[in-house]
Scaffold this motif. Structure first.
Motif, PDB file in Angstrom:
ATOM      1  N   PHE A 191       0.741  -1.274  -0.189  1.00 45.44           N
ATOM      2  CA  PHE A 191      -0.149  -0.116   0.122  1.00 45.44           C
ATOM      3  C   PHE A 191       0.932   1.182  -0.099  1.00 45.44           C
ATOM      4  CE2 PHE A 191      -3.739  -2.929   1.919  1.00 45.44           C
ATOM      5  CZ  PHE A 191      -4.565  -2.656   0.479  1.00 45.44           C
ATOM      6  N   VAL A 192       1.940   1.284   0.886  1.00 46.88           N
ATOM      7  CA  VAL A 192       2.795   2.521   0.843  1.00 46.88           C
ATOM      8  C   VAL A 192       3.494   2.710  -0.495  1.00 46.88           C
ATOM      9  CG1 VAL A 192       4.916   3.472   1.889  1.00 46.88           C
ATOM     10  CG2 VAL A 192       3.077   2.277   3.302  1.00 46.88           C
ATOM     11  N   ALA A 193       3.773   1.510  -1.096  1.00 41.90           N
ATOM     12  CA  ALA A 193       4.640   1.650  -2.405  1.00 41.90           C
ATOM     13  C   ALA A 193       3.530   1.936  -3.470  1.00 41.90           C
ATOM     14  CB  ALA A 193       5.076   0.073  -2.604  1.00 41.90           C
ATOM     15  N   VAL A 194       2.437   1.594  -3.376  1.00 50.74           N
ATOM     16  CA  VAL A 194       1.377   2.064  -4.544  1.00 50.74           C
ATOM     17  C   VAL A 194       1.278   3.376  -4.411  1.00 50.74           C
ATOM     18  CG1 VAL A 194      -0.910   1.709  -4.972  1.00 50.74           C
ATOM     19  CG2 VAL A 194       0.358  -0.042  -4.998  1.00 50.74           C
ATOM     20  N   VAL A 195       0.980   3.853  -3.123  1.00 51.52           N
ATOM     21  CA  VAL A 195       0.796   5.354  -2.876  1.00 51.52           C
ATOM     22  C   VAL A 195       1.940   6.373  -3.296  1.00 51.52           C
ATOM     23  CG1 VAL A 195       0.071   7.047  -1.149  1.00 51.52           C
ATOM     24  CG2 VAL A 195      -0.980   5.263  -1.297  1.00 51.52           C
ATOM     25  N   GLY A 196       3.202   5.922  -2.776  1.00 56.56           N
ATOM     26  CA  GLY A 196       4.444   6.426  -3.169  1.00 56.56           C
ATOM     27  C   GLY A 196       4.522   6.476  -4.630  1.00 56.56           C
ATOM     28  N   GLU A 197       4.566   5.445  -5.544  1.00 56.71           N
ATOM     29  CA  GLU A 197       4.560   5.356  -6.799  1.00 56.71           C
ATOM     30  C   GLU A 197       3.674   6.217  -7.380  1.00 56.71           C
ATOM     31  OE1 GLU A 197       6.800   4.203  -8.679  1.00 56.71           O
ATOM     32  OE2 GLU A 197       7.971   2.879  -7.424  1.00 56.71           O
ATOM     33  N   GLY A 198       2.476   6.297  -7.002  1.00 55.12           N
ATOM     34  CA  GLY A 198       1.478   7.061  -7.604  1.00 55.12           C
ATOM     35  C   GLY A 198       1.967   8.805  -7.632  1.00 55.12           C
ATOM     36  N   VAL A 199       2.316   9.290  -6.440  1.00 51.11           N
ATOM     37  CA  VAL A 199       2.901  10.584  -6.128  1.00 51.11           C
ATOM     38  C   VAL A 199       4.149  10.660  -7.254  1.00 51.11           C
ATOM     39  CG1 VAL A 199       3.986  12.152  -4.540  1.00 51.11           C
ATOM     40  CG2 VAL A 199       2.041  10.586  -3.998  1.00 51.11           C
ATOM     41  N   ALA A 200       5.032   9.664  -7.075  1.00 46.20           N
ATOM     42  CA  ALA A 200       6.074   9.793  -7.982  1.00 46.20           C
ATOM     43  C   ALA A 200       5.636   9.970  -9.415  1.00 46.20           C
ATOM     44  CB  ALA A 200       7.073   8.742  -7.797  1.00 46.20           C
ATOM     45  N   MET A 201       4.632   9.067  -9.776  1.00 46.19           N
ATOM     46  CA  MET A 201       4.250   9.324 -11.212  1.00 46.19           C
ATOM     47  C   MET A 201       3.669  10.862 -11.605  1.00 46.19           C
ATOM     48  SD  MET A 201       1.732   6.671 -13.313  1.00 46.19           S
ATOM     49  CE  MET A 201       0.295   7.092 -11.955  1.00 46.19           C
ATOM     50  N   VAL A 202       3.172  11.454 -10.707  1.00 44.78           N
ATOM     51  CA  VAL A 202       2.721  12.699 -10.775  1.00 44.78           C
ATOM     52  C   VAL A 202       3.909  13.859 -11.103  1.00 44.78           C
ATOM     53  CG1 VAL A 202       1.667  14.827  -9.756  1.00 44.78           C
ATOM     54  CG2 VAL A 202       0.572  12.380  -9.647  1.00 44.78           C
ATOM     55  N   LEU A 203       4.802  13.427 -10.077  1.00 40.01           N
ATOM     56  CA  LEU A 203       6.156  14.435 -10.115  1.00 40.01           C
ATOM     57  C   LEU A 203       6.900  14.323 -11.587  1.00 40.01           C
ATOM     58  CD1 LEU A 203       7.661  13.820  -6.598  1.00 40.01           C
ATOM     59  CD2 LEU A 203       6.820  15.968  -7.590  1.00 40.01           C
ATOM     60  N   ARG A 204       6.806  12.735 -11.994  1.00 38.36           N
ATOM     61  CA  ARG A 204       7.583  12.480 -13.323  1.00 38.36           C
ATOM     62  C   ARG A 204       6.925  13.247 -14.558  1.00 38.36           C
ATOM     63  NH1 ARG A 204       9.433   6.622 -15.126  1.00 38.36           N
ATOM     64  NH2 ARG A 204      10.749   7.368 -17.166  1.00 38.36           N
ATOM     65  N   THR A 205       5.514  13.589 -14.326  1.00 40.42           N
ATOM     66  CA  THR A 205       4.981  14.219 -15.500  1.00 40.42           C
ATOM     67  C   THR A 205       4.651  15.820 -15.296  1.00 40.42           C
ATOM     68  OG1 THR A 205       2.704  13.651 -14.436  1.00 40.42           O
ATOM     69  CG2 THR A 205       3.578  12.149 -16.172  1.00 40.42           C
ATOM     70  N   PHE A 206       4.717  16.023 -14.147  1.00 39.64           N
ATOM     71  CA  PHE A 206       4.806  17.543 -13.749  1.00 39.64           C
ATOM     72  C   PHE A 206       6.043  18.333 -14.381  1.00 39.64           C
ATOM     73  CE2 PHE A 206       4.620  21.038 -10.598  1.00 39.64           C
ATOM     74  CZ  PHE A 206       3.569  21.852 -11.030  1.00 39.64           C
ATOM     75  N   ASP A 207       5.888  19.794 -14.445  1.00 41.21           N
ATOM     76  CA  ASP A 207       6.811  20.143 -15.136  1.00 41.21           C
ATOM     77  C   ASP A 207       6.980  21.636 -14.432  1.00 41.21           C
ATOM     78  OD1 ASP A 207       8.984  20.225 -17.016  1.00 41.21           O
ATOM     79  OD2 ASP A 207       7.618  20.926 -18.692  1.00 41.21           O
ATOM     80  N   PHE A 208       8.292  21.998 -13.989  1.00 45.41           N
ATOM     81  CA  PHE A 208       8.834  23.322 -13.606  1.00 45.41           C
ATOM     82  C   PHE A 208      10.171  23.628 -13.749  1.00 45.41           C
ATOM     83  CE2 PHE A 208       8.670  20.633  -9.701  1.00 45.41           C
ATOM     84  CZ  PHE A 208      10.052  21.172  -9.056  1.00 45.41           C
ATOM     85  N   PRO A 209      10.624  24.764 -14.175  1.00 53.31           N
ATOM     86  CA  PRO A 209      11.976  25.130 -14.266  1.00 53.31           C
ATOM     87  C   PRO A 209      12.705  24.741 -12.940  1.00 53.31           C
ATOM     88  CG  PRO A 209      10.496  27.244 -14.411  1.00 53.31           C
ATOM     89  CD  PRO A 209       9.733  26.145 -13.760  1.00 53.31           C
ATOM     90  N   PRO A 210      13.951  24.415 -13.206  1.00 52.48           N
ATOM     91  CA  PRO A 210      14.970  23.869 -12.230  1.00 52.48           C
ATOM     92  C   PRO A 210      15.212  24.796 -11.316  1.00 52.48           C
ATOM     93  CG  PRO A 210      16.005  24.205 -14.492  1.00 52.48           C
ATOM     94  CD  PRO A 210      14.772  24.157 -14.815  1.00 52.48           C
ATOM     95  N   TYR A 211      15.174  24.573  -9.979  1.00 50.50           N
ATOM     96  CA  TYR A 211      15.609  25.675  -8.952  1.00 50.50           C
ATOM     97  C   TYR A 211      16.959  25.754  -8.919  1.00 50.50           C
ATOM     98  CZ  TYR A 211      16.177  27.520  -4.237  1.00 50.50           C
ATOM     99  OH  TYR A 211      16.392  28.267  -3.260  1.00 50.50           O
ATOM    100  N   LYS A 212      17.245  26.885  -8.996  1.00 48.33           N
ATOM    101  CA  LYS A 212      18.603  27.352  -9.175  1.00 48.33           C
ATOM    102  C   LYS A 212      19.466  26.847 -10.214  1.00 48.33           C
ATOM    103  CE  LYS A 212      18.496  29.959  -5.223  1.00 48.33           C
ATOM    104  NZ  LYS A 212      18.881  31.389  -5.206  1.00 48.33           N
ATOM    105  N   GLY A 213      18.632  26.325 -11.310  1.00 41.89           N
ATOM    106  CA  GLY A 213      19.474  25.738 -12.465  1.00 41.89           C
ATOM    107  C   GLY A 213      19.653  24.264 -12.302  1.00 41.89           C
TER     108      GLY A 213
END
Length: 345
Positions: free
Chosen positions: A284-306
């Motif tokens: 369950f922890v891995a499923v929720v964690g992977e779901g959050v990680a999947m959102v981060l993988r598709t999210f997009d924002f400029p690199p902080y401090k490059g």
């Protein structure tokens, strides 16, 4: 825990992933000032006070004093930076500095954010995190190998009681291969490293989908395993060949990867919800964690401090998840081995 809770959560995450993927930043490669900077750099070999030896050409168009890469330090030669890529890089940094002074938002250049190099490495933080993921996968695979072959009882024919041993060995190899090429690609973005990175990731996703089906439905017969795996292997192979030899379609690849990821997470979540496995909480922890990680993988924002962008954060979240996942695999090996030994008694 109600197995439908992760089911609905994952559907929401999948929809969010596809929505975020459609949001794209303006490409700064069309900026006239950027274009002029690159053109001037290719003629003069300089951006401001910084000049590049490999941008100096003779009248016939060949670099002065031999190939350009011979002028670079040894640890940079393999990266094969040329005049155009160096000009684009430094013009990009110059334009972003000017835009920041005027309060403008960062933009992408040629589809990429403006990362700052370190020792010639394009995305140093992501590379370091990829290498750490590789180390975690290697540690997990070795610890699993030691457990099943040395710490747990073996059958009289010296084979393991755990019927999924071979499948997890393949998973470990594919995982290490994927993180290796991830580190290489984020070190230097070229067509070859990009294709190797994406192809390795797709192959890993396809295989983990197969293994989720086989484990969740407790498929032990080899013939049935082949019947289930064959069409999925054919699809993944066709998709990889399409990306490499026909069209490298980022949007289509993202949809395929999200679909495979959501399917296997749903399978694991529903199986864990109806199972009496002693380590189902780790699932369950891995499923929720992977779901959050999947959102981060598709999210997009400029690199902080490059240096740090959403993809780097995704790589950071997968480190503890990989450790937890291999812990579940070891627990599963002990659980199934104990089950078989009790049957023998």
């Amino acid at each position: 825990m109600n197995p439908m809770i992760p089911f609905h959560s994952l559907l929401l995450l999948a929809a969010l992933c596809l929505l975020l993927h459609t949001i794209s930043a303006t490409d700064g490669a069309g900026d006239l000032l950027y274009i002029d900077c690159v053109e001037q750099c290719e003629k003069t070999g300089c951006v401001g006070d910084r000049c590049f030896q490999h941008c100096k050409f003779s009248s016939d168009g060949t670099p002065i004093d031999g190939p350009w890469y011979m002028h670079e330090p040894l640890y940079l030669r393999w990266k094969q930076w040329d005049c155009r890529t160096d000009c684009r890089y430094h013009c990009m940094l110059s334009r972003e500095e000017e835009r920041a002074k005027h309060g403008a938002q960062p933009v992408k250049y040629h589809g990429k954010w403006s990362f700052k190099r370190v020792s010639g490495i394009q995305e140093p933080v992501t590379v370091a995190l990829s290498a750490l993921n590789l180390a975690i996968q290697f540690h997990g695979w070795v610890s699993f190998f030691i457990l099943v072959y040395y710490n747990l009882p073996l059958r009289p024919d010296k084979k393991t009681y755990y019927e999924y041993t071979g499948l997890w060995h393949i998973y470990g190899i594919l995982s290490m291969n994927s993180w290796l090429w991830s580190a290489v690609f984020h070190s230097r973005h070229v067509e070859l490293t990009e294709k190797l990175d994406y192809s390795s990731a797709v192959a890993l996703l396809g295989y983990t989908l197969i293994i989720s089906i086989l484990r969740a439905f407790n498929v032990k017969d080899e013939a049935r395993r082949v019947m289930i795996s064959a069409p999925l292997i054919a699809f993944v192979t066709t998709h990889i060949m399409y990306l490499n030899f026909y069209e490298f379609a980022y949007g289509w690849n993202m949809k395929v990867c999200v679909a495979m990821a959501v399917c296997q997470l749903l399978i694991w979540a529903i199986w864990a919800g109806g199972s009496d496995h002693p380590s189902r909480w780790k699932l369950f922890v891995a499923v929720v964690g992977e779901g959050v990680a999947m959102v981060l993988r598709t999210f997009d924002f400029p690199p902080y401090k490059g240096y740090v962008d959403a993809h780097a954060l995704y790589h950071a979240t997968t480190i503890p998840l990989a450790f937890l996942w291999w812990s579940f695999i070891r627990d599963d090996a002990e659980f199934r081995t104990s089950y078989h030994l009790n049957k023998v008694k």
